[in-house]
Write a protein that holds these residues in place. Sequence first.
Motif, PDB file in Angstrom:
ATOM      1  N   UNK A  63       0.808  -1.219   0.000  1.00  0.00           N
ATOM      2  CA  UNK A  63       0.000   0.000   0.000  1.00  0.00           C
ATOM      3  C   UNK A  63       0.833   1.256   0.000  1.00  0.00           C
ATOM      4  N   UNK A  64       1.837   1.303   0.887  1.00  0.00           N
ATOM      5  CA  UNK A  64       2.705   2.482   0.940  1.00  0.00           C
ATOM      6  C   UNK A  64       3.484   2.640  -0.370  1.00  0.00           C
ATOM      7  N   UNK A  65       3.917   1.512  -0.929  1.00  0.00           N
ATOM      8  CA  UNK A  65       4.657   1.579  -2.184  1.00  0.00           C
ATOM      9  C   UNK A  65       3.807   2.135  -3.322  1.00  0.00           C
ATOM     10  N   UNK A  66       2.540   1.712  -3.388  1.00  0.00           N
ATOM     11  CA  UNK A  66       1.655   2.232  -4.425  1.00  0.00           C
ATOM     12  C   UNK A  66       1.411   3.727  -4.255  1.00  0.00           C
ATOM     13  N   UNK A  67       1.274   4.177  -3.003  1.00  0.00           N
ATOM     14  CA  UNK A  67       1.070   5.613  -2.758  1.00  0.00           C
ATOM     15  C   UNK A  67       2.269   6.419  -3.256  1.00  0.00           C
ATOM     16  N   UNK A  68       3.478   5.910  -2.945  1.00  0.00           N
ATOM     17  CA  UNK A  68       4.694   6.604  -3.396  1.00  0.00           C
ATOM     18  C   UNK A  68       4.770   6.624  -4.924  1.00  0.00           C
ATOM     19  N   UNK A  69       4.439   5.504  -5.565  1.00  0.00           N
ATOM     20  CA  UNK A  69       4.486   5.432  -7.023  1.00  0.00           C
ATOM     21  C   UNK A  69       3.492   6.408  -7.654  1.00  0.00           C
ATOM     22  N   UNK A  70       2.281   6.500  -7.068  1.00  0.00           N
ATOM     23  CA  UNK A  70       1.276   7.425  -7.601  1.00  0.00           C
ATOM     24  C   UNK A  70       1.737   8.873  -7.458  1.00  0.00           C
ATOM     25  N   UNK A  71       2.296   9.203  -6.285  1.00  0.00           N
ATOM     26  CA  UNK A  71       2.800  10.558  -6.068  1.00  0.00           C
ATOM     27  C   UNK A  71       3.939  10.879  -7.028  1.00  0.00           C
ATOM     28  N   UNK A  72       4.765   9.904  -7.288  1.00  0.00           N
ATOM     29  CA  UNK A  72       5.860  10.104  -8.230  1.00  0.00           C
ATOM     30  C   UNK A  72       5.327  10.289  -9.653  1.00  0.00           C
TER      31      UNK A  72
ATOM     32  N   UNK B  41       2.370  11.442 -10.661  1.00  0.00           N
ATOM     33  CA  UNK B  41       1.657  12.709 -10.875  1.00  0.00           C
ATOM     34  C   UNK B  41       2.564  13.924 -10.674  1.00  0.00           C
ATOM     35  N   UNK B  42       3.786  13.704 -10.238  1.00  0.00           N
ATOM     36  CA  UNK B  42       4.742  14.790 -10.125  1.00  0.00           C
ATOM     37  C   UNK B  42       4.864  15.416  -8.758  1.00  0.00           C
TER      38      UNK B  42
ATOM     39  N   UNK C 142       9.138  14.857  -7.143  1.00  0.00           N
ATOM     40  CA  UNK C 142       9.815  15.238  -8.385  1.00  0.00           C
ATOM     41  C   UNK C 142      11.234  14.683  -8.402  1.00  0.00           C
ATOM     42  N   UNK C 143      11.488  13.816  -9.367  1.00  0.00           N
ATOM     43  CA  UNK C 143      12.826  13.269  -9.586  1.00  0.00           C
ATOM     44  C   UNK C 143      13.198  13.560 -11.033  1.00  0.00           C
ATOM     45  N   UNK C 144      14.388  14.049 -11.233  1.00  0.00           N
ATOM     46  CA  UNK C 144      14.849  14.402 -12.578  1.00  0.00           C
ATOM     47  C   UNK C 144      15.015  13.132 -13.405  1.00  0.00           C
ATOM     48  N   UNK C 145      14.000  12.851 -14.228  1.00  0.00           N
ATOM     49  CA  UNK C 145      13.988  11.621 -15.003  1.00  0.00           C
ATOM     50  C   UNK C 145      13.199  11.857 -16.288  1.00  0.00           C
ATOM     51  N   UNK C 146      13.622  11.218 -17.352  1.00  0.00           N
ATOM     52  CA  UNK C 146      12.917  11.368 -18.632  1.00  0.00           C
ATOM     53  C   UNK C 146      11.539  10.714 -18.537  1.00  0.00           C
ATOM     54  N   UNK C 147      10.647  11.117 -19.441  1.00  0.00           N
ATOM     55  CA  UNK C 147       9.275  10.591 -19.431  1.00  0.00           C
ATOM     56  C   UNK C 147       9.269   9.082 -19.641  1.00  0.00           C
TER      57      UNK C 147
END
Length: 248
Positions: A115-124, A126-127, A130-135
């Motif tokens: 659950x926590x991992x999915x929340x982090x992935x969703x936040x990542x 949607x921006x 923010x991590x400097x990474x190509x699309x």
Amino acid sequence: MAWCPKCKCEYIAGITVCADCGCELVDELVEETNVQGGMEAFLTEDVSEEMIMAAAQAMVENGDIPEELMNADELEGFAFDEEESAPSYQGVYMNNEERAEENRTSAYTLLAVGGLGLIVIILFFVGVIDINMSVTNKYIVTGVMGVLFILFIIMGIVSLRNSKILKRKAYKENNLTTEIKKWCVENLHEESIDAALELSEEPLELKYFQRIDYMKKAISKQFMNLDEAYLDRLIEEVYPEIFEDGEE
């Protein structure tokens, strides 16, 4: 005719020395059937110590091995013992209640991480994070990690379901354990067991193992088809209630 004992070459009469190796010729070759038979038996399962010794003696006489090696001490290693069967081992029994608790703990851990991992992935995604990474890399990372955390959640759900099933089994198992312990306390007594086994003068360690074996047979006769590891653990728990020296 003359023969070379080393090269096994045949010569006409009158020649006394082998032209190839220089050995003195003999009138006839010594039969080596015993040597060959001994070595063939050595390569099969039908081999005895006498055959090994005979083959080794023949090899000494033929010059294949030094004579000083021909003694019982050196050849002891060629004796073959029958393969002993490995002793069976019964692992520590974990009852259904403990297994249910273990599955429940694993389920909560997997669900929390997933659950926590999915929340982090969703936040990542949607921006918000923010991590400097190509699309392209962003889609790859979120896709792979998202699948991984979803698997964690699925495994957690399965473990939680197994925990509930084991909990129901634990109820029946606990009732059986209570019934067996009650029967043991009512029917198995220190005096009668020691008298049946004639253990009055035996040391405590020997008494323990013979008592355990006696209890196993008595319980197995009364309650059929019990798991051996379950029975071992149950006897360890009920033993101090029957034998006073079990509490020391």
